[in-house]
Structure formats: C-alpha cells, structure tokens
Design an enzyme around this catalytic site. Structure first.
Site, short mmCIF file in Angstrom:
data_model
loop_
_atom_site.label_atom_id
_atom_site.label_comp_id
_atom_site.label_asym_id
_atom_site.label_seq_id
_atom_site.Cartn_x
_atom_site.Cartn_y
_atom_site.Cartn_z
N ARG A 1 -65.97 -16.06 5.10
CA ARG A 1 -66.79 -17.04 4.08
C ARG A 1 -67.41 -16.13 3.11
O ARG A 1 -68.11 -15.59 3.58
CB ARG A 1 -67.67 -17.84 4.74
CG ARG A 1 -68.48 -18.93 3.72
CD ARG A 1 -69.25 -19.72 4.40
NE ARG A 1 -68.55 -21.04 4.37
CZ ARG A 1 -69.09 -22.08 4.70
NH1 ARG A 1 -70.10 -22.53 4.41
NH2 ARG A 1 -67.86 -23.40 4.98
N HIS B 1 -61.23 -24.10 0.05
CA HIS B 1 -62.03 -24.42 1.39
C HIS B 1 -60.65 -25.31 2.12
O HIS B 1 -60.73 -26.52 2.75
CB HIS B 1 -63.06 -25.47 1.36
CG HIS B 1 -64.02 -25.42 2.41
ND1 HIS B 1 -63.85 -24.59 3.62
CD2 HIS B 1 -65.17 -25.88 2.71
CE1 HIS B 1 -64.84 -24.87 4.58
NE2 HIS B 1 -65.64 -25.85 3.99
N GLN C 1 -61.47 -27.01 5.80
CA GLN C 1 -62.09 -28.32 5.56
C GLN C 1 -60.89 -29.37 5.21
O GLN C 1 -61.01 -30.43 5.91
CB GLN C 1 -63.11 -28.37 4.48
CG GLN C 1 -63.60 -29.58 3.97
CD GLN C 1 -64.78 -30.16 4.80
OE1 GLN C 1 -65.36 -29.46 5.16
NE2 GLN C 1 -64.50 -31.43 5.45
N ASP D 1 -68.29 -34.52 -3.18
CA ASP D 1 -68.96 -33.33 -2.77
C ASP D 1 -70.17 -32.76 -3.77
O ASP D 1 -70.16 -33.48 -4.71
CB ASP D 1 -67.96 -32.12 -2.69
CG ASP D 1 -68.45 -30.88 -2.17
OD1 ASP D 1 -69.41 -30.92 -1.38
OD2 ASP D 1 -67.91 -29.65 -2.51
N CYS E 1 -67.57 -33.62 2.61
CA CYS E 1 -67.60 -32.35 3.41
C CYS E 1 -68.83 -32.32 4.24
O CYS E 1 -68.76 -31.45 5.20
CB CYS E 1 -66.86 -31.40 2.70
SG CYS E 1 -67.73 -30.73 1.35
N ARG F 1 -63.75 -31.14 12.10
CA ARG F 1 -63.31 -29.70 11.94
C ARG F 1 -63.01 -28.95 13.15
O ARG F 1 -62.43 -27.92 13.23
CB ARG F 1 -64.67 -29.32 11.34
CG ARG F 1 -65.32 -29.62 10.26
CD ARG F 1 -64.35 -29.60 8.78
NE ARG F 1 -64.11 -28.01 8.88
CZ ARG F 1 -64.90 -26.96 8.24
NH1 ARG F 1 -66.13 -27.69 7.47
NH2 ARG F 1 -64.66 -25.84 8.23
N1 CP Z 1 -68.38 -28.46 5.18
C1 CP Z 1 -68.52 -27.37 5.50
O1 CP Z 1 -67.93 -26.18 5.49
O2 CP Z 1 -69.98 -27.22 6.02
P1 CP Z 1 -70.77 -26.03 6.20
O3 CP Z 1 -70.97 -25.12 4.92
O4 CP Z 1 -71.76 -26.30 7.06
O5 CP Z 1 -69.82 -25.03 7.17
N1 NVA Z 2 -68.54 -26.94 -2.66
C1 NVA Z 2 -69.64 -26.77 -1.56
C2 NVA Z 2 -68.79 -26.92 -0.05
C3 NVA Z 2 -69.93 -26.65 0.86
C4 NVA Z 2 -69.19 -26.91 2.39
C5 NVA Z 2 -70.00 -25.24 -1.79
O1 NVA Z 2 -69.20 -24.55 -1.82
O2 NVA Z 2 -71.39 -25.13 -1.50
#
Ligand code: CP
Ligand code: NVA
Length: 306
Positions: free
Chosen positions: A102, A129, A132, A222, A262, A290
């Site tokens: 990540r 992502h 997700q 989101d 999400c 997930r």
């Molecule tokens: N939806 C999601 O990816 O959540 P986190 O940022 O908690 O992993």
């Molecule tokens: N769009 C959000 C998703 C978090 C899971 C971010 O990137 O922070």
C-alpha cells in the site's frame, strides 16, 4: 484460470472470466475452510498508509489458510533509511511468497513488481484499489445474484476506489454511472482503459447525483478526502456539497438498491448515519467480504492449479 504467480496491480490485470472464477472461489472458501492450503507460505505487508480492513483481512486470510504474515513497517525496514525499492524487492523475493503493498505513487508499486520475482498485490495506491473491488463485486453478486446488466452508480470523488470500480464494473458487463463534481472526475486515462477492456462498456457521466441514481441497483460512495489529500479537506467539503448519500437521494434509486462504501466512512459528509446503518446498507457484509475475496486471490496466486 491461471493466476498462479501473477501480480495484481490493477483490475485491468484480470479478465472477466478470471474475476468470475475468483468470486466463485471466494464463496467456496467461505463455505469450506481450508486451513492447510497455504502452509509454509509467507506474505509480506509493506504499507506506507494507514489501514484497518486491508491489513487485518490479509493477515487473517493468511492465518486461516495456514500461512503467515510479516508486517514490514516502512520505518522498521531499511527502505525508511533510503534503501532502494529495487534492492528491497529482490531481497524480499528470496524470503517471501507474496508481497502486498500500500503506497502513494502507483509507480512505486510498479517498481516493486518489476524487481520482484514473487507476486505483488496492490493494497491501494493513489490510482487504484483492486482488492477492494473484488470484495465489492462479491457483495453485489451475493445480493443480486448477477453482475451483468446491473446499474452501479458511484457518487463523489473520482479517486482510486472509483477507478477500480469502473474497471471492475465494465469488465463484468455492469452499467457504470459516475457522478462526480467538476474538477474531481476520474482521469481520462481511466475511461480510455475501461473502453479498452470492454469496447461495449456502458459508462455514463452524470454530474447531478439526483439524475444519476435513477434506476440504480447499487449506490457506492467513498470519502471526499483520501489519504494524502488532507490539506485539501476544506476545499473538498465545499466542492462536494450536494453529493451526500442521504435518504432523499436513496429514495430516487431502485427500491431494492443496496448501498456500498469501502470504509472508513465520514458520517455526515459523503454518507449519512441513517443510510450507512439503514436497511439498504450492505457495507458491513462488504467489509467482511474483504477476507473471503483475498483468500481466493491468495489461493489463486500461490497454489498451482487453483
Ligand atoms: N477499505 C479499505 O481499504 O480500508 P482500510 O484503509 O482500513 O484498509
Ligand atoms: N479513497 C480512500 C480509500 C480508503 C480505503 C483513500 O485512498 O484514502
């Protein structure tokens, strides 16, 4: 399907057939636990951003399939002191079976993949992502029994989640409607890629959320401010006025429409408490999925013939 030893950097790395098989496998592993499937396998988690769901569901998926995880906190490994991605990826490849990353720039993820000889999984970048969206598609399929032909409306910021949702949606033959304020649309490259993946893709861009939600079977939103954009939060709150998924907006969709998010959610901004906790919300099942979707992904990447 042979996803064995492949990377998952983008949903564009998968075909519709592969996604269908992953969803079937996810359901199978949910119904029939396989506690020895990944015995002896090790996953590395390299996360530059916070995470609750992705981090914990990958750790738990590995544990429940018989494997183990090493948490590679960037400040605890030598990359925090300047070791190159290329050197790190080569070394980690000689210990680990799969690396989950990540990070901010999608190019850093691609660099990890380029220099790794093990599968690399995108656990979120500023661009996409995909993990997700595998869970999102599983949730929609479990509820509606079908993906093809469903109308999916995404409301809010044209961000990483929207990007993967668009690709996943068109690959699976869904009608995707994107409702984003001016200046916060998905980049044209995302739309180009979506049409490349499915030249018959049904994509509509509708900046008025009230028009967008008509006839929708799935409403998705989101956060307005993603990780790394915190300084823009005030300007974004102004720009996204009118995009809150509330009961009035939900009432304009198909009466059986489901609501997805999400998470993490900001109640009162992109979604109200009432909608998030209401009878049409599938958000908690979506979060639980997930785990199942990632178990399928890990099985497919790490076990030949799966
Ligand atoms: N939806 C999601 O990816 O959540 P986190 O940022 O908690 O992993
Ligand atoms: N769009 C959000 C998703 C978090 C899971 C971010 O990137 O922070």
């Amino acid at each position: 399907m042979s996803l064995y030893r492949r990377d998952l950097l983008s949903l564009a790395d998968l075909t519709a057939g592969e996604i269908t098989q992953l969803l079937t496998l996810a359901q199978h592993l949910q119904d029939h636990p396989q506690p020895q499937l990944l015995t002896g396998k090790t996953l590395g988690l390299f996360f530059r951003k916070a995470s609750t769901r992705t981090r914990v569901s990958f750790l738990t998926a590995m544990y429940q399939l018989g494997g183990q995880t090493i948490d590679l906190n960037p400040s605890a490994v030598q990359m925090g002191r300047g070791e190159l991605v290329s050197d790190t990826a080569r070394v980690l490849s000689s210990y680990l079976d799969v690396l989950v990353v990540r990070t901010f720039a999608h190019s850093e993820l691609e660099e990890f993949a380029h220099h790794s000889t093990i599968p690399v999984i995108n656990a979120l970048t500023d661009q996409e992502h995909p993990c997700q969206v595998l869970a999102d598609l599983l949730t929609i399929q479990q509820y509606w029994g079908v993906l093809t032909g469903m109308k999916l409306v995404y409301l809010g910021d044209g961000n990483n989640v929207a990007y993967s949702l668009l690709l996943g949606g068109v690959l699976m033959g869904m009608e995707v409607c994107l409702s984003t304020p001016q200046g916060y649309e998905l980049p044209p490259a995302a739309l180009d890629l979506a049409y490349q993946l499915n030249p018959q893709a049904k994509i509509t861009l509708e900046p008025d959320p009230r028009q967008a939600v008509a006839g929708a079977g799935v409403l998705y939103t989101d956060v307005w401010t993603s990780m790394g954009q915190e300084e823009e939060a005030t300007a974004r709150q102004r720009a996204f006025h009118g995009f809150t998924l509330d009961e009035a907006l939900l009432a304009l969709a198909d009466p059986k429409a489901i609501v997805l998010h999400c998470l993490p959610a900001h109640r009162g901004e992109e979604i109200t408490h009432e909608v998030l906790e209401g009878p049409q919300s599938q958000v908690w099942t979506q979060a639980a999925n997930r785990l199942h979707a990632q178990k399928a992904l890990l099985a497919a990447l790490l076990v030949p013939g799966f």
